[in-house]
Scaffold this motif. Structure first.
Motif, PDB file in Angstrom:
ATOM      1  N   ALA A 192       0.854  -1.189   0.000  1.00 32.83           N
ATOM      2  CA  ALA A 192       0.000   0.000   0.000  1.00 32.83           C
ATOM      3  C   ALA A 192       0.889   1.238   0.000  1.00 32.83           C
ATOM      4  O   ALA A 192       2.106   1.140   0.183  1.00 32.83           O
ATOM      5  N   THR A 193       0.248   2.382  -0.171  1.00 32.88           N
ATOM      6  CA  THR A 193       0.916   3.650   0.103  1.00 32.88           C
ATOM      7  C   THR A 193       0.678   3.969   1.567  1.00 32.88           C
ATOM      8  O   THR A 193      -0.470   3.955   2.035  1.00 32.88           O
ATOM      9  N   TYR A 194       1.748   4.237   2.291  1.00 34.33           N
ATOM     10  CA  TYR A 194       1.668   4.505   3.722  1.00 34.33           C
ATOM     11  C   TYR A 194       1.785   6.008   3.958  1.00 34.33           C
ATOM     12  O   TYR A 194       2.683   6.667   3.417  1.00 34.33           O
ATOM     13  N   TYR A 195       0.857   6.513   4.786  1.00 35.05           N
ATOM     14  CA  TYR A 195       0.792   7.930   5.088  1.00 35.05           C
ATOM     15  C   TYR A 195       0.983   8.174   6.579  1.00 35.05           C
ATOM     16  O   TYR A 195       0.434   7.450   7.417  1.00 35.05           O
ATOM     17  N   CYS A 196       1.720   9.221   6.881  1.00 37.82           N
ATOM     18  CA  CYS A 196       1.864   9.711   8.238  1.00 37.82           C
ATOM     19  C   CYS A 196       0.873  10.846   8.431  1.00 37.82           C
ATOM     20  O   CYS A 196       0.640  11.632   7.500  1.00 37.82           O
ATOM     21  N   ALA A 197       0.302  10.959   9.632  1.00 39.70           N
ATOM     22  CA  ALA A 197      -0.687  12.001   9.878  1.00 39.70           C
ATOM     23  C   ALA A 197      -0.593  12.499  11.315  1.00 39.70           C
ATOM     24  O   ALA A 197      -0.142  11.765  12.202  1.00 39.70           O
ATOM     25  N   ALA A 198      -1.048  13.744  11.517  1.00 33.44           N
ATOM     26  CA  ALA A 198      -1.021  14.362  12.844  1.00 33.44           C
ATOM     27  C   ALA A 198      -2.426  14.751  13.275  1.00 33.44           C
ATOM     28  O   ALA A 198      -3.197  15.301  12.482  1.00 33.44           O
ATOM     29  N   ASP A 199      -2.725  14.480  14.538  1.00 34.54           N
ATOM     30  CA  ASP A 199      -4.065  14.722  15.094  1.00 34.54           C
ATOM     31  C   ASP A 199      -3.955  15.529  16.376  1.00 34.54           C
ATOM     32  O   ASP A 199      -3.169  15.174  17.253  1.00 34.54           O
ATOM     33  N   PRO A 200      -4.688  16.618  16.506  1.00 36.38           N
ATOM     34  CA  PRO A 200      -4.613  17.430  17.723  1.00 36.38           C
ATOM     35  C   PRO A 200      -5.412  16.872  18.890  1.00 36.38           C
ATOM     36  O   PRO A 200      -5.338  17.403  20.003  1.00 36.38           O
ATOM     37  N   GLY A 201      -6.180  15.810  18.670  1.00 29.79           N
ATOM     38  CA  GLY A 201      -7.043  15.289  19.706  1.00 29.79           C
ATOM     39  C   GLY A 201      -6.279  14.710  20.884  1.00 29.79           C
ATOM     40  O   GLY A 201      -5.114  14.346  20.778  1.00 29.79           O
ATOM     41  N   VAL A 202      -6.964  14.595  22.003  1.00 30.80           N
ATOM     42  CA  VAL A 202      -6.339  14.077  23.213  1.00 30.80           C
ATOM     43  C   VAL A 202      -6.566  12.586  23.376  1.00 30.80           C
ATOM     44  O   VAL A 202      -6.026  11.960  24.286  1.00 30.80           O
ATOM     45  N   VAL A 203      -7.370  11.996  22.499  1.00 33.64           N
ATOM     46  CA  VAL A 203      -7.610  10.562  22.516  1.00 33.64           C
ATOM     47  C   VAL A 203      -7.136   9.992  21.188  1.00 33.64           C
ATOM     48  O   VAL A 203      -7.371  10.600  20.144  1.00 33.64           O
ATOM     49  N   ILE A 204      -6.481   8.867  21.221  1.00 29.27           N
ATOM     50  CA  ILE A 204      -5.994   8.267  19.970  1.00 29.27           C
ATOM     51  C   ILE A 204      -7.175   7.944  19.068  1.00 29.27           C
ATOM     52  O   ILE A 204      -8.123   7.274  19.474  1.00 29.27           O
ATOM     53  N   ALA A 205      -7.104   8.442  17.827  1.00 28.90           N
ATOM     54  CA  ALA A 205      -8.164   8.232  16.855  1.00 28.90           C
ATOM     55  C   ALA A 205      -7.708   7.264  15.780  1.00 28.90           C
ATOM     56  O   ALA A 205      -6.520   7.212  15.447  1.00 28.90           O
ATOM     57  N   THR A 206      -8.653   6.518  15.238  1.00 26.43           N
ATOM     58  CA  THR A 206      -8.324   5.530  14.213  1.00 26.43           C
ATOM     59  C   THR A 206      -8.999   5.811  12.876  1.00 26.43           C
ATOM     60  O   THR A 206      -8.919   4.994  11.966  1.00 26.43           O
ATOM     61  N   THR A 207      -9.660   6.945  12.753  1.00 22.72           N
ATOM     62  CA  THR A 207     -10.306   7.294  11.487  1.00 22.72           C
ATOM     63  C   THR A 207      -9.599   8.486  10.847  1.00 22.72           C
ATOM     64  O   THR A 207      -9.198   9.426  11.537  1.00 22.72           O
ATOM     65  N   PRO A 208      -9.446   8.467   9.517  1.00 16.81           N
ATOM     66  CA  PRO A 208      -8.684   9.527   8.838  1.00 16.81           C
ATOM     67  C   PRO A 208      -9.246  10.931   9.068  1.00 16.81           C
ATOM     68  O   PRO A 208      -8.482  11.899   9.104  1.00 16.81           O
ATOM     69  N   ASP A 209     -10.556  11.059   9.226  1.00 16.20           N
ATOM     70  CA  ASP A 209     -11.149  12.393   9.343  1.00 16.20           C
ATOM     71  C   ASP A 209     -10.730  13.119  10.617  1.00 16.20           C
ATOM     72  O   ASP A 209     -10.893  14.337  10.730  1.00 16.20           O
ATOM     73  N   ARG A 210     -10.180  12.406  11.575  1.00 18.44           N
ATOM     74  CA  ARG A 210      -9.736  13.035  12.817  1.00 18.44           C
ATOM     75  C   ARG A 210      -8.352  13.674  12.686  1.00 18.44           C
ATOM     76  O   ARG A 210      -7.944  14.442  13.534  1.00 18.44           O
ATOM     77  N   TYR A 211      -7.646  13.352  11.635  1.00 14.82           N
ATOM     78  CA  TYR A 211      -6.277  13.819  11.472  1.00 14.82           C
ATOM     79  C   TYR A 211      -6.248  15.039  10.549  1.00 14.82           C
ATOM     80  O   TYR A 211      -6.827  15.017   9.466  1.00 14.82           O
ATOM     81  N   ASP A 212      -5.557  16.076  10.988  1.00 16.70           N
ATOM     82  CA  ASP A 212      -5.568  17.352  10.275  1.00 16.70           C
ATOM     83  C   ASP A 212      -4.448  17.502   9.259  1.00 16.70           C
ATOM     84  O   ASP A 212      -4.595  18.245   8.287  1.00 16.70           O
ATOM     85  N   TYR A 213      -3.326  16.886   9.506  1.00 14.16           N
ATOM     86  CA  TYR A 213      -2.160  17.072   8.645  1.00 14.16           C
ATOM     87  C   TYR A 213      -1.678  15.714   8.137  1.00 14.16           C
ATOM     88  O   TYR A 213      -1.647  14.735   8.889  1.00 14.16           O
ATOM     89  N   TRP A 214      -1.267  15.704   6.875  1.00 12.10           N
ATOM     90  CA  TRP A 214      -0.867  14.467   6.213  1.00 12.10           C
ATOM     91  C   TRP A 214       0.420  14.666   5.439  1.00 12.10           C
ATOM     92  O   TRP A 214       0.676  15.748   4.893  1.00 12.10           O
ATOM     93  N   GLY A 215       1.218  13.602   5.393  1.00 12.59           N
ATOM     94  CA  GLY A 215       2.379  13.597   4.527  1.00 12.59           C
ATOM     95  C   GLY A 215       1.982  13.193   3.117  1.00 12.59           C
ATOM     96  O   GLY A 215       0.818  12.914   2.831  1.00 12.59           O
ATOM     97  N   GLN A 216       2.978  13.121   2.245  1.00 11.54           N
ATOM     98  CA  GLN A 216       2.721  12.841   0.840  1.00 11.54           C
ATOM     99  C   GLN A 216       2.586  11.347   0.558  1.00 11.54           C
ATOM    100  O   GLN A 216       2.111  10.956  -0.516  1.00 11.54           O
ATOM    101  N   GLY A 217       2.996  10.522   1.486  1.00 14.53           N
ATOM    102  CA  GLY A 217       2.889   9.078   1.324  1.00 14.53           C
ATOM    103  C   GLY A 217       4.178   8.456   0.812  1.00 14.53           C
ATOM    104  O   GLY A 217       4.962   9.096   0.112  1.00 14.53           O
TER     105      GLY A 217
END
Length: 124
Positions: free
Chosen positions: A92-117
């Motif tokens: 697959a293409t693997y992406y790194c992402a950053a989330d400001p939330g205080v609870v670990i999230a597992t859905t992409p919509d919770r993450y605000d910033y993404w790398g290029q993959g």
């Protein structure tokens, strides 16, 4: 704003290993949790693993538990994904992402910033 740059993908045979890196431009409240996702052709983006910067707490999807390890290097603002015992279905293409939330999230919509993959291909 947080910029994320992934590296470390490649082609590997089944059973092999790769280590992905994600360098963050800075650590802010916008990146309390760092996650790795992956997306194969024709499939939805799926959660792989996540880590909290402050506590180091980690979380994995079931299919990678025992094979993948997420870690962080505070001094380098870098998160790693060590992938062992790779399988063709990990391709697959693997992406790194950053989330400001205080609870670990597992859905992409919770993450605000993404790398290029970065592409990971596991041959059988």
């Amino acid at each position: 704003q947080v910029q994320l740059v992934e590296s470390g993908g490649g082609l590997v045979q089944a059973g092999g290993s790769l280590r992905l890196s994600c360098a963050a431009s800075r650590r802010t409240f916008s990146s309390r949790t760092m996650g790795w996702f992956r997306q194969a052709p024709g499939k939805e983006r799926e959660f792989v693993a996540a880590i909290r910067w402050s506590s180091g707490r980690t979380y994995y999807t079931d299919s990678v538990k025992g094979r993948f390890t997420i870690s962080r290097d505070d001094a380098k603002n870098t998160v790693y994904l060590q992938m062992n015992s790779l399988k063709p279905e990990d391709t697959a293409t693997y992406y790194c992402a950053a989330d400001p939330g205080v609870v670990i999230a597992t859905t992409p919509d919770r993450y605000d910033y993404w790398g290029q993959g970065t592409q990971v291909t596991v041959s059988s």
